[in-house]
Enzyme design. Sequence first.
Site, PDB file in Angstrom:
ATOM      1  N   ASP A 205      22.572 -20.771  52.565  1.00 54.85           N
ATOM      2  CA  ASP A 205      21.585 -19.700  52.537  1.00 54.85           C
ATOM      3  C   ASP A 205      20.190 -20.272  52.284  1.00 54.85           C
ATOM      4  O   ASP A 205      20.024 -21.222  51.512  1.00 54.85           O
ATOM      5  CB  ASP A 205      21.965 -18.711  51.430  1.00 54.85           C
ATOM      6  CG  ASP A 205      21.019 -17.544  51.323  1.00 54.85           C
ATOM      7  OD1 ASP A 205      21.030 -16.696  52.224  1.00 54.85           O
ATOM      8  OD2 ASP A 205      20.261 -17.489  50.329  1.00 54.85           O
ATOM      9  N   GLU A 232      21.050 -21.575  57.405  1.00 54.82           N
ATOM     10  CA  GLU A 232      20.149 -20.467  57.711  1.00 54.82           C
ATOM     11  C   GLU A 232      18.715 -20.983  57.691  1.00 54.82           C
ATOM     12  O   GLU A 232      18.160 -21.268  56.632  1.00 54.82           O
ATOM     13  CB  GLU A 232      20.295 -19.335  56.698  1.00 54.82           C
ATOM     14  CG  GLU A 232      19.396 -18.146  57.033  1.00 54.82           C
ATOM     15  CD  GLU A 232      19.131 -17.227  55.859  1.00 54.82           C
ATOM     16  OE1 GLU A 232      18.798 -16.057  56.096  1.00 54.82           O
ATOM     17  OE2 GLU A 232      19.237 -17.688  54.697  1.00 54.82           O
TER      18      GLU A 232
END
Length: 569
Positions: A205, A232
């Site tokens: 993330d 990400e």
Amino acid sequence: MARKTVAAALALVAGAAVAVTGNAPAQAVPPGEKDVTAVMFEWNFASVARECTDRLGPAGYGYVQVSPPQEHLQGGQWWTSYQPVSYKIAGRLGDRTAFKNMIDTCHAAGVKVVADSVINHMANGSGTGTGGTSFSKYDYPGLYSGSDMDDCRATISNYQDRANVQNCELVQLPDLDTGEDHVRGKIAGYLNDLASLGVDGFRIDAAKHMPAADLANIKSRLTNPNVFWKLEAIHGAGEAVSPSEYLGSGDVQEFRYARDLKRVLQGEKLSYLKNFGEAWGHMPSGQSGVFVDNHDTERGGDTLSYKDGANYTLASVFMLAWPYGSPDVHSGYEWTDKDAGPPNNGQVNACYTDGWKCQHAWREISSMVAFRNTARGQAVTNWWDNGNNAIAFGRGSKAYVAINHETSALTRTFQTSLPAGSYCDVQSNTPVTVNSSGQFTATLAANTAVALHVNATGCGSTPTTPPTTPPATSGASFNVTATTVVGQNIYVTGNRAELGNWAPASALKLDPATYPVWKLTVGLPAGTSFEYKYIRKDAAGNVTWESGANRTATVPASGQLVLNDTFRS
């Protein structure tokens, strides 16, 4: 020290390409023949375990991605899962035992597990985490203190400034100094712990907010430094940090892919997709993670979402048929409040109830997973388009798909490279015959698709997709015999909220896996009396109610009521 100077940050970037490649060999596309990931957003671990057995394994999904498992900030919002308090497995979705059981169960079903991993920052505020750990901002006892954070305590405000993006706080979340040895060691320890339980890969993330060289160093410390990573890194035109910087560590999520699909489906022509991918400026296919939507973009509006109906479904069909990247299929829940957390705290009693959307189980989507697995390694062949919103293409001699995004039906004889024989259109469970010239004729209703592959050569009682819902503790099992044409589906509605309160738009879709019998299990309170009827919908949204009076039934005091009906014309 906690501070990274601008000069140091730039030096790290300058060496990132070498450092990333040297420290952690790239593992981009998930290993194995099955590269589709079902992203079970905010499903608890027990529900994921059941889903691996009931649907994901049989449908051919290679991976399941679970939401962050670590202890986190308390609260009902979904984003509390993304604010770590400690690295104990003690979040709202389940404890260490439930997590391990989920992994073992999914592995037994042939599905590997990816854990969404939050390592850029810690929780804001103060209090007690979901696992009982006390904390305050910048102080996480036994794990991190203020000296482990970057010195910039301001919120990120300038995406044209690399240091601001990677050293300051993302929406006021305490930013870990991933350049520090202590921090790197703690993060690696957490990921190694998850791997020791059987986790097969990690979604990283907020990767863009950490220097690529820092992530490469952390990955090099893992027990398996070649483990699958999916990072990400959101593309922003003119920004200082580019997603391509992270290509050395694993798959990088290609956000432009999803944005471009939205633009094409909503206002351009499907025919433009003939060279979709790298020719559009996207990252290399073998190092890109793709999706139609994820939990952030569906709320932010920059991609399609379940609220977009046929546009969303057809985009998903195209993604799974098209040979670019490794696809994620997002599966979440209905929302009007963008912050709202999962129904039932993540417990999924049954698909299509309590707001759970179960996109991974929609026949139009789940059937394309086996299509993609079958077509793996095959080039695009026999492309056809009408210059507008109808397209068709093959994947070598293994598979063929046609998509009609026009406002009216399309009838055409399609040229394929498939061997002659009988096939099943996996979109509708309808037989299709391919002649000795590789041709078949079909009529596609508006906003529908036809998909054939060599591993689906007959339609019958054997399900091509798993049952639509797992058994509910109490409720009704609807089984209705109904014939349809391509583009039509059968739904049930009734006089209770669980059945949509007679509103066709809220009716529950039944699964045609055992066509012509359509099935759905719906959780209802024991002893409940209710009224219901079946409806037929086509791709344009036209609704046909079955004839006759409302049907009536009563759920028993324990167990499920089984209803065996025939659609009344």
